[in-house]
Write a protein that holds these residues in place. Structure first.
Motif, short mmCIF file in Angstrom:
data_model
loop_
_atom_site.label_atom_id
_atom_site.label_comp_id
_atom_site.label_asym_id
_atom_site.label_seq_id
_atom_site.Cartn_x
_atom_site.Cartn_y
_atom_site.Cartn_z
N VAL A 69 0.87 -1.17 0.00
CA VAL A 69 0.00 0.00 0.00
C VAL A 69 0.91 1.22 0.00
N THR A 70 0.72 2.10 -1.00
CA THR A 70 1.70 3.17 -1.19
C THR A 70 1.20 4.60 -1.06
N LYS A 71 -0.10 4.81 -1.21
CA LYS A 71 -0.58 6.19 -1.14
C LYS A 71 -2.09 6.24 -1.13
N PHE A 72 -2.62 7.43 -0.89
CA PHE A 72 -4.04 7.68 -1.08
C PHE A 72 -4.24 8.05 -2.55
N SER A 73 -5.33 7.60 -3.12
CA SER A 73 -5.64 7.95 -4.49
C SER A 73 -7.15 8.08 -4.63
N SER A 74 -7.61 8.31 -5.87
CA SER A 74 -9.02 8.57 -6.08
C SER A 74 -9.46 8.14 -7.47
N PHE A 75 -10.75 7.86 -7.60
CA PHE A 75 -11.32 7.54 -8.90
C PHE A 75 -11.95 8.77 -9.56
N TYR A 76 -11.76 9.93 -8.97
CA TYR A 76 -12.28 11.16 -9.55
C TYR A 76 -11.72 11.35 -10.95
N PRO A 77 -12.45 11.77 -11.95
CA PRO A 77 -13.81 12.31 -11.92
C PRO A 77 -14.92 11.27 -12.11
N THR A 78 -14.55 10.00 -12.27
CA THR A 78 -15.56 8.96 -12.44
C THR A 78 -16.47 8.88 -11.22
N SER A 79 -15.86 8.91 -10.03
CA SER A 79 -16.62 8.93 -8.78
C SER A 79 -15.77 9.57 -7.70
N ASN A 80 -16.43 10.00 -6.64
CA ASN A 80 -15.73 10.64 -5.52
C ASN A 80 -15.26 9.61 -4.50
N VAL A 81 -14.69 8.53 -4.98
CA VAL A 81 -14.16 7.48 -4.11
C VAL A 81 -12.69 7.78 -3.82
N ILE A 82 -12.34 7.71 -2.54
CA ILE A 82 -10.95 7.86 -2.11
C ILE A 82 -10.50 6.49 -1.60
N TYR A 83 -9.29 6.10 -1.95
CA TYR A 83 -8.84 4.77 -1.56
C TYR A 83 -7.35 4.74 -1.26
N LEU A 84 -6.95 3.65 -0.60
CA LEU A 84 -5.54 3.34 -0.41
C LEU A 84 -5.11 2.53 -1.63
N LYS A 85 -4.12 3.02 -2.33
CA LYS A 85 -3.65 2.33 -3.53
C LYS A 85 -2.81 1.12 -3.16
N VAL A 86 -3.18 -0.03 -3.72
CA VAL A 86 -2.39 -1.25 -3.58
C VAL A 86 -1.66 -1.45 -4.90
N GLU A 87 -0.34 -1.50 -4.83
CA GLU A 87 0.45 -1.64 -6.06
C GLU A 87 0.13 -2.98 -6.73
N PRO A 88 -0.16 -2.94 -8.03
CA PRO A 88 -0.43 -4.20 -8.75
C PRO A 88 0.82 -5.08 -8.73
N ASN A 89 0.60 -6.38 -8.72
CA ASN A 89 1.71 -7.32 -8.83
C ASN A 89 1.20 -8.56 -9.57
N GLU A 90 2.12 -9.36 -10.02
CA GLU A 90 1.77 -10.50 -10.87
C GLU A 90 0.81 -11.48 -10.17
N THR A 91 1.05 -11.77 -8.91
CA THR A 91 0.20 -12.72 -8.19
C THR A 91 -1.23 -12.21 -8.08
N LEU A 92 -1.37 -10.95 -7.72
CA LEU A 92 -2.69 -10.34 -7.58
C LEU A 92 -3.41 -10.28 -8.93
N GLU A 93 -2.68 -9.89 -9.96
CA GLU A 93 -3.27 -9.81 -11.31
C GLU A 93 -3.72 -11.19 -11.79
N ARG A 94 -2.87 -12.19 -11.58
CA ARG A 94 -3.20 -13.55 -12.01
C ARG A 94 -4.43 -14.08 -11.26
N LEU A 95 -4.47 -13.83 -9.96
CA LEU A 95 -5.62 -14.26 -9.17
C LEU A 95 -6.89 -13.58 -9.68
#
Length: 173
Positions: A69-95
């Protein structure tokens, strides 16, 4: 019945996320902090038995899942969602891919962006103020997760665990 698949981070990350969620996330009382692996879907009793069997197979063939988990981020302007960014990785993507193929195949509404939501349904002014403050903060958590969960939704809208799937070749409890 409505089901979903998620993984729960450690208590340390959950406590950190909840320190914001209790104020900014309208779903705070419905589900603990989590990373959604598969959006909610409908399944009857027979279908869920098939899905559970497939999830056991997927879990057995999946390594432990690194979470960074590396930072706060957002889906704005699509939505006003604020989230903790989880860095993508091969295991997570494959799952994630495996949870959207075979009997689990569906048309995903969104591109997979690994994250832990901490705020949603915020009015524009509040969103701008909160996100403006949060994005300046340093966030850094690293851990591995050894399980994911099939959840189901209760009548009151809350989510509870239906079954837990251990990854990394661990024996099922």
């Amino acid at each position: 019945m409505k089901y979903g698949i998620a993984l729960f981070p450690s208590k340390r990350i959950q406590d950190f996320a909840n320190s914001y969620r209790k104020r900014y996330d309208s779903h705070y009382a419905l589900i603990p902090p989590h990373l959604t692996l598969k959006e909610p879907f409908e399944a009857d009793d027979q279908k869920i038995k098939e899905i559970v069997k497939e999830l056991r197979k997927i879990a057995a063939e999946t390594d432990v899942i690194p979470l960074k988990v590396t930072k706060f981020s957002s889906f704005y302007p699509t939505s006003n969602v604020i989230y903790l960014k989880v860095e993508p990785n091969e295991t997570l993507e494959r799952l994630h891919e495996r949870l959207h193929s075979g009997i689990l195949a569906d048309k995903s509404e969104y591109v997979f962006v690994p994250h832990i939501t901490i705020g949603r349904d915020l009015p524009n002014a509040e969103y701008a103020d909160v996100y403006g403050q949060l994005r300046m903060q340093n966030v850094h958590f690293e851990e591995t997760v050894d399980r994911f969960h099939l959840l189901y939704q209760l009548e009151n809208g809350s989510w509870t665990v239906y079954e837990t799937f251990l990854v990394g070749g661990k024996e099922q409890e």
